[in-house]
Enzyme design. Structure first.
Site, PDB file in Angstrom:
ATOM      1  CE  LYS A 223      -3.621   2.174   2.830  1.00 50.11           C
ATOM      2  NZ  LYS A 223      -4.411   2.018   4.086  1.00 50.11           N
ATOM      3  CB  CYS A 379      36.550  15.813  31.123  1.00 52.88           C
ATOM      4  SG  CYS A 379      36.845  17.487  30.481  1.00 52.88           S
ATOM      5  CG  HIS A 516      36.100  13.656  26.726  1.00 50.66           C
ATOM      6  ND1 HIS A 516      34.921  13.664  27.446  1.00 50.66           N
ATOM      7  CD2 HIS A 516      36.647  14.898  26.881  1.00 50.66           C
ATOM      8  CE1 HIS A 516      34.749  14.856  28.005  1.00 50.66           C
ATOM      9  NE2 HIS A 516      35.781  15.623  27.677  1.00 50.66           N
ATOM     10  CD  GLU A 518      33.804  10.251  26.852  1.00 45.32           C
ATOM     11  OE1 GLU A 518      33.331  11.391  27.023  1.00 45.32           O
ATOM     12  OE2 GLU A 518      34.848   9.859  27.418  1.00 45.32           O
TER      13      GLU A 518
END
Length: 545
Positions: A223, A379, A516, A518
């Site tokens: 559809k 940090c 940092h 991460e």
């Protein structure tokens, strides 16, 4: 080298996950030995997200070259093994700033500056500049089709199909297909209207990715295909899943990559998604569950700590440990409400700015130090760990950061000296600030690790390179007394002797870093600091039991 562009737009509502979809598609195409890059275009007027509140925008992802970018670039790096640069993210504000600078210099030779062609040309130039070394360029346009802010970007990508040839361009539209529980039905009308709005701009989508709570059945996809003028094979169902790392396989199972490769007439090998199978297996198979508390001030929006949370999960994969993350508002700890910390197996304090919630963070660090709970500071989390140690162990009650108290008598944390726009002693007074944006110590910096330190053992090398984003640093002139009391500096920058890593030797696991880590963690490899932090938290749980 032929360059093919895939433009990804969003419709109906925002926050549908265009970034994850783009990263997942990029991962599949990368697995087919194609050279991929991904660009994020943000329609807001800010020059970059560096000065936007994390509660509004989420985390600021920092690239190797020091660009402050949208958090989606973190997903791109984690999914496609490719380092992003400042070229991979730009905003309406950045484009207008560039065009206005050219106008002031007279580069336009007296022309009347308009959205078309000057702004749209600048957008196209930035896209092409970023695509120099790639043959597949995915471009995610932020916002939702219909937003006034997005119009210059949509016009620019419409023009690109004319400029480089329609056969070298695919338009993907990511849209919401809501499931109405009371009716037990999936509704396609919002998608139809969103495509209609896109058509009014001059863009016919080639592929529709339909976000829904449940799998969109074939008859509904037929559809959608009929009313939106796309082949049914190009209507992709993207149901809600419990892990973003399942998305590449979900798209692959619907042969989205085959459709794209056939469209571009690319003869490339099949995608091998074994690494994603391994990630999904690691995510489901664990031997232990631990609780890690992230003590922060932006917890109303979990995306403010997106890379930290993902890095914790990655470390869990490597240790076969399920990591239950609790976001704790540091202000809740300020009245010595240590009850909310008692069930934690590890405490992490990430980066941040300003003095709100600092008392709660100091108390959390003291609690971790005195109760031998693994502590990881990043940090700001390193800076206040030093302040806590100076105040409560060394006995220097006046120790503080000039960020929190510009007139403090023992500024153990102070402004980075000789940096652009912030060398003034009165920098903390708003009227004396020139620019906040782009004036920090940003990007990758080398750091030398001390022999026989935990960090040296974990990295297994003397020189490391990590990404930074900070305006304040440890005051070396005042740190000797603190170091003599047992808080060891085990990492310093090679260039400016900046304190980068501290460790507490008489503690099961107490480590903090100015950088940092991460930002460089991936679901396949993790990051050595996060991996050992989670390992130590797992040991803490066993000892606690």
């Amino acid at each position: 080298m032929t360059k093919n562009y895939i433009f990804i737009t969003g419709g109906v509502v925002s926050s549908l996950g265009k970034g994850i979809a783009a990263a997942s598609l990029g991962a599949i195409l990368k697995a087919r030995n194609l050279n991929i890059t991904i660009i994020k275009l943000d329609p807001y007027i800010n020059v970059d997200p560096g000065t936007i509140s994390p509660i509004q925008h989420g985390e600021v992802f920092v690239t190797e070259d020091g660009a402050e970018t949208d958090l989606d670039l973190g997903h791109y790096e984690r999914f496609i093994h490719t380092k992003m640069t400042f070229l991979n993210n730009f905003t309406t504000g950045g484009v207008y700033s560039q065009v206005l600078k050219k106008e002031r210099r007279g580069d336009y030779l007296g022309a009347t500056i308009q959205v078309i062609p000057h702004i749209t040309n600048a957008i196209k130039e930035r896209i092409i500049l970023c695509s120099e070394n790639s043959n597949i360029i995915l471009v995610e346009i932020g916002g939702t089709v219909g937003d006034i802010e997005s119009l210059p970007f949509l016009e620019a990508i419409r023009q690109m199909a004319v400029d480089i040839g329609r056969k070298n361009v695919i338009y993907i539209h990511l849209t919401l297909v809501p499931y109405i529980a009371t009716a037990g039905e999936i509704k396609t009308k919002p998608t139809q209207h969103s495509v209609k709005q896109l058509l009014s701009i001059g863009i016919q989508p080639d592929i529709l990715i339909c976000r829904s709570e449940k799998t969109v059945p074939l008859h509904e996809r037929k559809k959608i295909a009929l009313f939106c003028n796309v082949p049914v094979d190009a209507v992709i169902s993207l149901k809600d899943v419990n892990s973003i790392y399942k998305i590449p396989k979900l798209l692959k199972n619907q042969k989205l990559d085959d459709y794209i490769c056939n469209y571009f007439k690319l003869n490339v090998p099949e995608a091998d998604l074994q690494e994603w199978e391994e990630v999904i297996y690691a995510e489901k198979n664990f031997n232990n569950t631990i609780v890690i508390g992230i003590i922060g001030k932006y917890i109303k929006l979990p995306d403010a700590y997106k890379s930290v949370m993902e890095a914790l999960k990655h470390a869990g994969f490597k240790n076969k440990i399920k990591v239950d993350i609790q976001l704790i508002d540091s202000q809740e700890v300020e009245n010595k409400n240590f009850q909310i910390l008692k069930n934690l197996n590890g405490i992490l304090i990430p980066g941040g700015f300003g003095d709100r919630g600092i008392v709660g963070k100091l108390l959390s660090i003291q609690y971790a130090r005195e109760n031998h709970i693994p502590y990881f500071g990043i940090c700001l989390g390193m800076q206040i760990a030093i302040i806590e140690f100076a105040q409560n162990v060394v006995g220097i009650k006046e120790a503080n950061s000039t960020e929190f108290d510009p007139q403090c008598k023992y500024p153990i944390i102070d402004l980075i000296k000789n940096r652009p726009n912030n060398s003034s002693k009165n920098y903390n007074k708003i009227e004396n600030r020139i620019n906040l944006g782009g004036t920090m110590r940003l990007g990758s910096q080398p750091c030398k690790l001390s022999a026989n330190s935990l960090s040296r053992k974990l990295y297994n090398q003397e020189i490391i390179i990590e990404r930074h984003r900070h305006r304040y640093e440890v005051n070396n002139l005042l740190f000797k007394k603190i170091e003599a009391a047992g808080l060891q500096v085990t990492g310093r920058s090679q260039k400016n002797n900046v304190v980068e890593i501290i460790e507490l030797s008489n503690h099961p696991w107490f480590l903090a870093c100015q950088f940092h880590p991460e930002f460089t963690s991936t679901p396949r490899d993790g990051h050595p600091l996060f991996i050992d932090f989670i390992k130590s938290a797992g040991k803490h749980k066993k000892n606690f039991i």
